[in-house]
Design a protein around this motif. Structure first.
Motif, PDB file in Angstrom:
ATOM      1  N   GLY A  62     -13.228  70.470 -65.517  1.00  0.00           N
ATOM      2  CA  GLY A  62     -14.067  70.299 -66.702  1.00  0.00           C
ATOM      3  C   GLY A  62     -14.668  68.926 -66.861  1.00  0.00           C
ATOM      4  N   VAL A  63     -14.531  68.081 -65.831  1.00  0.00           N
ATOM      5  CA  VAL A  63     -15.150  66.763 -65.873  1.00  0.00           C
ATOM      6  C   VAL A  63     -16.661  66.932 -65.713  1.00  0.00           C
ATOM      7  N   THR A  64     -17.408  66.281 -66.582  1.00  0.00           N
ATOM      8  CA  THR A  64     -18.866  66.381 -66.580  1.00  0.00           C
ATOM      9  C   THR A  64     -19.492  65.492 -65.513  1.00  0.00           C
ATOM     10  N   ASP A  65     -18.974  64.265 -65.388  1.00  0.00           N
ATOM     11  CA  ASP A  65     -19.474  63.303 -64.409  1.00  0.00           C
ATOM     12  C   ASP A  65     -18.308  62.511 -63.851  1.00  0.00           C
ATOM     13  N   VAL A 122     -25.241  49.253 -64.118  1.00  0.00           N
ATOM     14  CA  VAL A 122     -26.462  49.961 -64.498  1.00  0.00           C
ATOM     15  C   VAL A 122     -26.256  51.469 -64.433  1.00  0.00           C
ATOM     16  N   ALA A 123     -25.611  51.947 -63.385  1.00  0.00           N
ATOM     17  CA  ALA A 123     -25.353  53.386 -63.253  1.00  0.00           C
ATOM     18  C   ALA A 123     -24.458  53.882 -64.385  1.00  0.00           C
ATOM     19  N   PHE A 124     -23.444  53.108 -64.754  1.00  0.00           N
ATOM     20  CA  PHE A 124     -22.554  53.507 -65.840  1.00  0.00           C
ATOM     21  C   PHE A 124     -23.299  53.564 -67.169  1.00  0.00           C
ATOM     22  N   ARG A 125     -24.072  52.529 -67.469  1.00  0.00           N
ATOM     23  CA  ARG A 125     -24.823  52.510 -68.734  1.00  0.00           C
ATOM     24  C   ARG A 125     -25.807  53.663 -68.803  1.00  0.00           C
ATOM     25  N   LYS A 126     -26.473  53.958 -67.694  1.00  0.00           N
ATOM     26  CA  LYS A 126     -27.420  55.072 -67.677  1.00  0.00           C
ATOM     27  C   LYS A 126     -26.691  56.395 -67.914  1.00  0.00           C
ATOM     28  N   LEU A 127     -25.558  56.572 -67.276  1.00  0.00           N
ATOM     29  CA  LEU A 127     -24.788  57.798 -67.437  1.00  0.00           C
ATOM     30  C   LEU A 127     -24.370  57.989 -68.900  1.00  0.00           C
ATOM     31  N   MET A 170     -34.583  51.110 -71.310  1.00  0.00           N
ATOM     32  CA  MET A 170     -33.876  50.201 -72.214  1.00  0.00           C
ATOM     33  C   MET A 170     -32.497  49.864 -71.662  1.00  0.00           C
ATOM     34  N   VAL A 171     -31.875  50.803 -70.981  1.00  0.00           N
ATOM     35  CA  VAL A 171     -30.551  50.575 -70.412  1.00  0.00           C
ATOM     36  C   VAL A 171     -30.611  49.419 -69.428  1.00  0.00           C
ATOM     37  N   ALA A 172     -31.592  49.426 -68.551  1.00  0.00           N
ATOM     38  CA  ALA A 172     -31.720  48.376 -67.546  1.00  0.00           C
ATOM     39  C   ALA A 172     -32.020  47.020 -68.191  1.00  0.00           C
TER      40      ALA A 172
END
Length: 130
Positions: A97-100, A109-114, A126-128
Motif C-alpha cells: 500500500g505504499v504510494t511512492d 528536489v525529488a523529495f520536495r516535488k513528490l 515553485m518547488v525548485a
C-alpha cells in the motif's frame, strides 16, 4: 491537517521534516516508533505519511499494512523512505500500500516535488525555487 513522519534516526527525521516544510505549511509530526505512530493514526487522520522501513517495534511495512486496514487511510499517500535498495522491498512496499518509494540519501528536489505532487498545492517550478 498534518503530515506524519515515522523515522527513528533523529538526523534523518530532521532532514525530511526540513524538506517537507519547504513545500507545505501543514503541521509536521515526527514519531520514532512504529507502534506509537500507529496509535497516532488511530487518533487522527494525517494527510500524508512518510515512513522509514527499519523502525523499532515494527517495520515500516508492518506499519503500512496496519494503517491500510483503517478505511480512513485508503486514499492517504504513504511514502516509504529507506536506505534499503533491494528491488524486492520496493515491490513488497507497493503491494502493501505504499504510494511512492524513495531511497536514502534523499535527493532534496525529488523529495520536495513528490510531497508537493501528493499534497497538490505547490507547482513544480515553485518547488525548485524554494
Amino acid at each position: 491537517m498534518a503530515i506524519l513522519i515515522v523515522e527513528d534516526n533523529p538526523t534523518n527525521a530532521m532532514i525530511i521534516k526540513h524538506l517537507a516544510r519547504k513545500v507545505t505549511h501543514e503541521e509536521i509530526v515526527v514519531e520514532t516508533d512504529g507502534g506509537a505512530a500507529l496509535a497516532l493514526c488511530h487518533g487522527r487522520v494525517f494527510t500524508m505519511l512518510i515512513v522509514d522501513n527499519m523502525l523499532p517495534g515494527m517495520s515500516g511495512l508492518q506499519f503500512v499494512k496496519a494503517v491500510r486496514l483503517m478505511q480512513r487511510y485508503d486514499d492517504v499517500p504513504i511514502v516509504m523512505v529507506t536506505a534499503d535498495h533491494e528491488p524486492r522491498l520496493r515491490a513488497e512496499a507497493v503491494a502493501t500500500g505504499v504510494t511512492d518509494f524513495l531511497t536514502k540519501p534523499v535527493e532534496a528536489v525529488a523529495f520536495r516535488k513528490l510531497v508537493a505532487d501528493h499534497l497538490g498545492g505547490v507547482p513544480a517550478d515553485m518547488v525548485a525555487a524554494r
